[in-house]
Design a protein around this motif. Structure first.
Motif, PDB file in Angstrom:
ATOM      1  N   ASN A  14       1.013  -1.277   0.062  1.00 32.92           N
ATOM      2  CA  ASN A  14      -0.187   0.212  -0.352  1.00 32.92           C
ATOM      3  C   ASN A  14       1.053   1.075   0.268  1.00 32.92           C
ATOM      4  OD1 ASN A  14      -1.906  -2.140   1.854  1.00 32.92           O
ATOM      5  ND2 ASN A  14      -3.315  -0.902   1.025  1.00 32.92           N
ATOM      6  N   THR A  15       0.700   2.083  -0.587  1.00 36.85           N
ATOM      7  CA  THR A  15       1.178   2.832  -0.838  1.00 36.85           C
ATOM      8  C   THR A  15       0.637   4.561   0.693  1.00 36.85           C
ATOM      9  OG1 THR A  15       1.222   3.661  -3.181  1.00 36.85           O
ATOM     10  CG2 THR A  15       1.557   5.498  -1.802  1.00 36.85           C
ATOM     11  N   GLY A  16      -0.554   4.396   0.909  1.00 38.17           N
ATOM     12  CA  GLY A  16      -0.665   5.176   2.323  1.00 38.17           C
ATOM     13  C   GLY A  16      -2.195   4.570   2.496  1.00 38.17           C
ATOM     14  N   ILE A  17      -2.254   4.421   3.807  1.00 34.66           N
ATOM     15  CA  ILE A  17      -3.252   4.171   4.671  1.00 34.66           C
ATOM     16  C   ILE A  17      -3.798   4.796   5.931  1.00 34.66           C
ATOM     17  CG2 ILE A  17      -4.712   2.185   5.841  1.00 34.66           C
ATOM     18  CD1 ILE A  17      -2.197   0.007   4.953  1.00 34.66           C
ATOM     19  N   VAL A  18      -5.304   5.445   6.039  1.00 33.41           N
ATOM     20  CA  VAL A  18      -5.545   5.774   6.767  1.00 33.41           C
ATOM     21  C   VAL A  18      -6.758   5.046   7.383  1.00 33.41           C
ATOM     22  CG1 VAL A  18      -6.568   8.529   7.306  1.00 33.41           C
ATOM     23  CG2 VAL A  18      -5.263   8.235   5.559  1.00 33.41           C
ATOM     24  N   VAL A  19      -6.633   4.919   8.629  1.00 28.82           N
ATOM     25  CA  VAL A  19      -7.493   4.539   9.736  1.00 28.82           C
ATOM     26  C   VAL A  19      -8.406   5.206  10.192  1.00 28.82           C
ATOM     27  CG1 VAL A  19      -8.176   2.872  11.258  1.00 28.82           C
ATOM     28  CG2 VAL A  19      -6.527   2.508   9.704  1.00 28.82           C
ATOM     29  N   GLY A  20      -9.165   5.536  10.659  1.00 28.32           N
ATOM     30  CA  GLY A  20     -10.137   6.131  11.928  1.00 28.32           C
ATOM     31  C   GLY A  20     -11.264   5.338  12.869  1.00 28.32           C
ATOM     32  N   VAL A  21     -11.366   5.482  13.981  1.00 29.54           N
ATOM     33  CA  VAL A  21     -11.824   4.466  14.529  1.00 29.54           C
ATOM     34  C   VAL A  21     -13.071   5.666  15.686  1.00 29.54           C
ATOM     35  CG1 VAL A  21     -11.804   2.577  16.040  1.00 29.54           C
ATOM     36  CG2 VAL A  21     -10.407   2.872  14.889  1.00 29.54           C
ATOM     37  N   VAL A  22     -14.007   4.902  15.579  1.00 28.66           N
ATOM     38  CA  VAL A  22     -15.056   5.992  16.946  1.00 28.66           C
ATOM     39  C   VAL A  22     -15.444   4.661  17.661  1.00 28.66           C
ATOM     40  CG1 VAL A  22     -16.717   5.483  15.051  1.00 28.66           C
ATOM     41  CG2 VAL A  22     -16.724   7.446  16.638  1.00 28.66           C
ATOM     42  N   THR A  23     -15.365   5.617  18.710  1.00 25.03           N
ATOM     43  CA  THR A  23     -16.163   4.979  20.057  1.00 25.03           C
ATOM     44  C   THR A  23     -16.983   5.580  20.911  1.00 25.03           C
ATOM     45  OG1 THR A  23     -14.459   4.142  21.416  1.00 25.03           O
ATOM     46  CG2 THR A  23     -14.554   3.052  19.946  1.00 25.03           C
ATOM     47  N   SER A  24     -17.577   5.251  22.271  1.00 23.97           N
ATOM     48  CA  SER A  24     -17.777   6.279  22.904  1.00 23.97           C
ATOM     49  C   SER A  24     -16.937   6.807  23.269  1.00 23.97           C
ATOM     50  CB  SER A  24     -19.070   5.382  23.737  1.00 23.97           C
ATOM     51  OG  SER A  24     -18.241   4.750  24.103  1.00 23.97           O
ATOM     52  N   ASP A  25     -15.652   6.691  23.648  1.00 28.00           N
ATOM     53  CA  ASP A  25     -14.539   7.146  24.555  1.00 28.00           C
ATOM     54  C   ASP A  25     -13.862   7.892  23.137  1.00 28.00           C
ATOM     55  OD1 ASP A  25     -15.038   5.970  26.153  1.00 28.00           O
ATOM     56  OD2 ASP A  25     -14.111   4.340  25.471  1.00 28.00           O
ATOM     57  N   GLY A  26     -14.637   8.531  21.858  1.00 27.64           N
ATOM     58  CA  GLY A  26     -14.792   9.852  20.334  1.00 27.64           C
ATOM     59  C   GLY A  26     -13.989   9.457  19.679  1.00 27.64           C
ATOM     60  N   ILE A  27     -13.492  10.205  19.061  1.00 28.63           N
ATOM     61  CA  ILE A  27     -12.849   9.637  17.306  1.00 28.63           C
ATOM     62  C   ILE A  27     -11.285   9.342  17.283  1.00 28.63           C
ATOM     63  CG2 ILE A  27     -12.725  10.293  15.402  1.00 28.63           C
ATOM     64  CD1 ILE A  27     -15.152  11.428  15.413  1.00 28.63           C
ATOM     65  N   THR A  28     -10.385   8.238  16.955  1.00 31.47           N
ATOM     66  CA  THR A  28      -9.199   8.668  17.060  1.00 31.47           C
ATOM     67  C   THR A  28      -8.398   7.802  14.999  1.00 31.47           C
ATOM     68  OG1 THR A  28      -8.997   7.444  18.397  1.00 31.47           O
ATOM     69  CG2 THR A  28      -7.025   6.861  16.823  1.00 31.47           C
ATOM     70  N   TYR A  29      -7.783   8.711  14.734  1.00 32.56           N
ATOM     71  CA  TYR A  29      -7.398   8.632  13.394  1.00 32.56           C
ATOM     72  C   TYR A  29      -5.468   8.287  12.768  1.00 32.56           C
ATOM     73  CZ  TYR A  29     -11.382  11.379  12.518  1.00 32.56           C
ATOM     74  OH  TYR A  29     -12.521  12.216  12.272  1.00 32.56           O
ATOM     75  N   TYR A  30      -5.584   7.459  12.414  1.00 29.53           N
ATOM     76  CA  TYR A  30      -3.876   7.111  11.864  1.00 29.53           C
ATOM     77  C   TYR A  30      -3.542   6.627  10.895  1.00 29.53           C
ATOM     78  CZ  TYR A  30      -4.786   4.232  16.420  1.00 29.53           C
ATOM     79  OH  TYR A  30      -4.838   4.494  17.815  1.00 29.53           O
ATOM     80  N   GLY A  31      -2.311   8.147  10.341  1.00 27.33           N
ATOM     81  CA  GLY A  31      -2.302   7.603   8.775  1.00 27.33           C
ATOM     82  C   GLY A  31      -0.324   6.903   9.162  1.00 27.33           C
ATOM     83  N   PHE A  32      -0.867   6.580   7.755  1.00 27.83           N
ATOM     84  CA  PHE A  32       0.584   5.657   7.461  1.00 27.83           C
ATOM     85  C   PHE A  32       1.033   5.288   5.432  1.00 27.83           C
ATOM     86  CE2 PHE A  32      -1.878   3.527  10.734  1.00 27.83           C
ATOM     87  CZ  PHE A  32      -0.775   2.518  11.277  1.00 27.83           C
ATOM     88  N   GLY A  33       2.255   6.347   5.371  1.00 29.02           N
ATOM     89  CA  GLY A  33       2.314   6.031   4.264  1.00 29.02           C
ATOM     90  C   GLY A  33       2.417   7.474   3.877  1.00 29.02           C
TER      91      GLY A  33
END
Length: 576
Positions: free
Chosen positions: A43-62
């Protein structure tokens, strides 16, 4: 053949967190797995977003592009491909709840004058059939002949879409079987938009993007979206974006992770929206109880024990995407990548940890590059064979790994190193057409015409469908009759190959005969001609794949073996 080019120097990990409570959403094992995909050029780039009752987190790779090395992040724009079908399903549900259409309305009711939808056994296609892939319409229309293979839907017009519908004859009862259909979903998006006297993009913005504050979810890229666009890649090579003017509802939308998390939050009920009732309707199973797969309006549901996830994935020429959430509304995930390597396993694993991630092994190409540069070519070649013998499971030894390394050197004009790598690959994979195509390109660049011709001819011999090699040989003055051998097979032998072959449960390859032309059609795919390489081996020109027909000692065809992408799958011939 340039299929896998990447910058092996890129080792980029950018992790962005907007919620302190969420910093451990991605375990170190998951982060390592995703980083290996970047390091190995999967993969050239991957972005992951996760949402739960605690909030939102984003992660970027590449990165967004191998040209600029600019890192991806939650603002980066991707083509979301078939996740667009979930948008179309919600639009349908919204019009149903507003009393504008009904799920069981006949498609015919919404067609232009002079266009007749096909029927079967006096049963009509309904709007719901278009959304849950049970319309009996094919995955793609047969009148789709792209002028540009890099942007295959661009010249498929609305007129062509309706002309196909008007002339198509259904091959099975409506509603009887699930067959994933880009055509049906695109047609649905078109008729829903016409019902509102809007374009599909205008309807999508009005119904979903604007109410949810999704400012960077569009089909037509705004100036800011263009600046944030992560360029699509296939095998490490930057490729064109896709345009789907007539079938927009099937896969034309572009978006970023911030907007897609908003979309998932609204579907989870975590973000208040007037659309939530329509979203709930789109999640609800629209097929009979017990039928698989479970499909709502666009959305699919997968059951993992006590855990169910509602999801859709997407893919265009240079992108792969996933969006989903647990049915209980406790967790949602978005995964966007600007490469055509699947990210489904990432999304599913984050929603259901018992579902495994694909095991990513370190690239043997990357390992060899370090040895080449530290100790020289001979040491690198020797190390390859020793590692392959002593540590066969520690590295990814696939053909593509050496091919990628060879093209790295070729791009840097280091022809001696490139040819050494391609020589190594040819020795390791002597039956690969692509290996000899790649080495032929290196010899051609070196000015060694004789060896280039020899390798391109070898490539065509292994895969007569390699049009690239055929074209290059023609440019180099080689007569085509000296390249592709004409093979004539007795009509009775060809007739014996006709039939259906089940490669895996539910996936059938149907072989037909039109005069002396043999054709193959896989479940849910268009029909393609196949050409003889020998009496029992046939190849495709549209994809690097071959079919070998296997017969008994009495000469009766019993099975067929598909060779594609390193996979070998044999399916028995089905009884008529």
């Amino acid at each position: 053949m340039i299929k896998h080019i990447t910058n092996l120097l890129i080792v980029f990990l950018a992790t962005i967190s907007v919620s302190v409570a969420q910093q451990n959403v991605l375990s170190q094992d998951v982060k390592k797995n995703l980083q290996l995909r970047i390091d190995n050029g999967i993969n050239t780039g991957i972005v992951v977003g996760v949402v739960t009752s605690d909030g939102i987190t984003y992660y970027g790779f590449g990165v967004k592009s191998l040209e600029t090395n600019e890192p991806v992040d939650e603002n980066s724009v991707f083509e979301i491909g078939s996740i667009s079908k979930a948008f179309t399903g919600i639009i349908l549900a919204d019009q149903v709840l507003n009393g504008e259409v009904k799920l069981d309305d006949p498609l015919q009711q919404y067609l232009p004058d002079g266009i007749t939808a096909p029927t079967r056994n006096e049963v009509s296609i309904q709007l719901v059939h278009l959304s849950n892939h049970t319309s009996s319409l094919p995955r793609l229309p047969t009148n789709m002949n792209p002028g540009d293979a890099a942007n295959p839907y661009a010249d498929y017009t609305e007129e062509m879409m309706y002309a196909f519908l008007d002339s198509h004859e259904l091959t099975r009862d409506i509603g009887s079987q699930y067959e994933y259909s880009n055509y049906a979903a695109g047609l649905l998006g078109n008729v829903l938009a016409k019902n509102q006297d809007l374009s599909y993009e205008e309807l999508m913005i009005k119904t979903i993007a604007k109410p949810l504050g999704m400012k960077n979810t569009r089909i037509t890229l705004s100036s800011s979206m263009k600046e944030d666009l992560a360029m699509g890649h296939s095998g490490g090579v930057e490729v064109a974006n896709w345009d789907l003017p007539a079938l927009a509802g099937a896969g034309a939308i572009r978006s970023n992770t911030i907007d897609m998390i908003r979309f998932i939050q609204a579907n989870m009920g975590a973000k208040k929206s007037k659309l939530y009732p329509a979203m709930q309707l789109s999640h609800k199973n629209s097929r009979d109880e017990g039928e698989n797969p479970i499909v709502g309006l666009g959305w699919h549901t997968s059951v993992f024990g006590d855990n169910s996830i509602i999801w859709h994935n997407g893919g265009t020429g240079g992108y792969r995407t996933f969006a989903g959430f647990t049915k209980d509304g406790k967790k949602g995930v978005v995964v966007l990548s600007n490469s055509n390597a699947s990210v489904d396993d990432i999304g599913v694993h984050l929603l259901n940890p018992e579902s495994p991630l694909t095991v990513i092994k370190p690239s043997i190409g990357r390992k060899l590059r370090g040895i080449f540069e530290a100790e020289g070519i001979e040491a690198g070649v020797a190390a390859y064979w020793k590692l392959k013998k002593d540590q066969p499971d520690e590295f990814d030894f696939e053909e593509v790994e050496l091919n990628t390394l060879g093209y790295y050197y070729l791009g840097k004009e280091q022809l001696e190193e490139a040819i050494a790598v391609f020589n190594l690959n040819a020795e390791a994979y002597p039956e690969s057409s692509n290996v000899f195509d790649s080495r032929g390109e290196a010899y051609k660049k070196q000015g060694n015409k004789e060896k280039a011709i020899e390798d391109y001819k070898k490539s065509v011999k292994l895969n007569p469908g390699n049009q690239n090699a055929i074209d290059v040989l023609k440019e180099m003055g080689v007569d085509q009759k000296d390249v592709v051998e004409e093979i004539v097979i007795a009509d009775a032998v060809l007739a014996g190959y006709v039939g259906k072959y089940e490669l895996v449960p539910g996936f059938i390859v149907t072989i037909t005969k039109d005069g002396s032309q043999m054709k193959a059609q896989a479940t849910g795919q268009p029909q393609f001609p196949i050409f003889p390489k020998s009496e029992n081996v046939f190849y495709f020109k549209v994809v690097e794949a071959q079919l070998t027909f296997n017969s008994s000692e009495e000469g009766v065809t019993e099975s067929v073996t598909l060779h594609q992408g390193g996979q070998v799958i044999t399916g028995k011939k089905m009884e008529e």
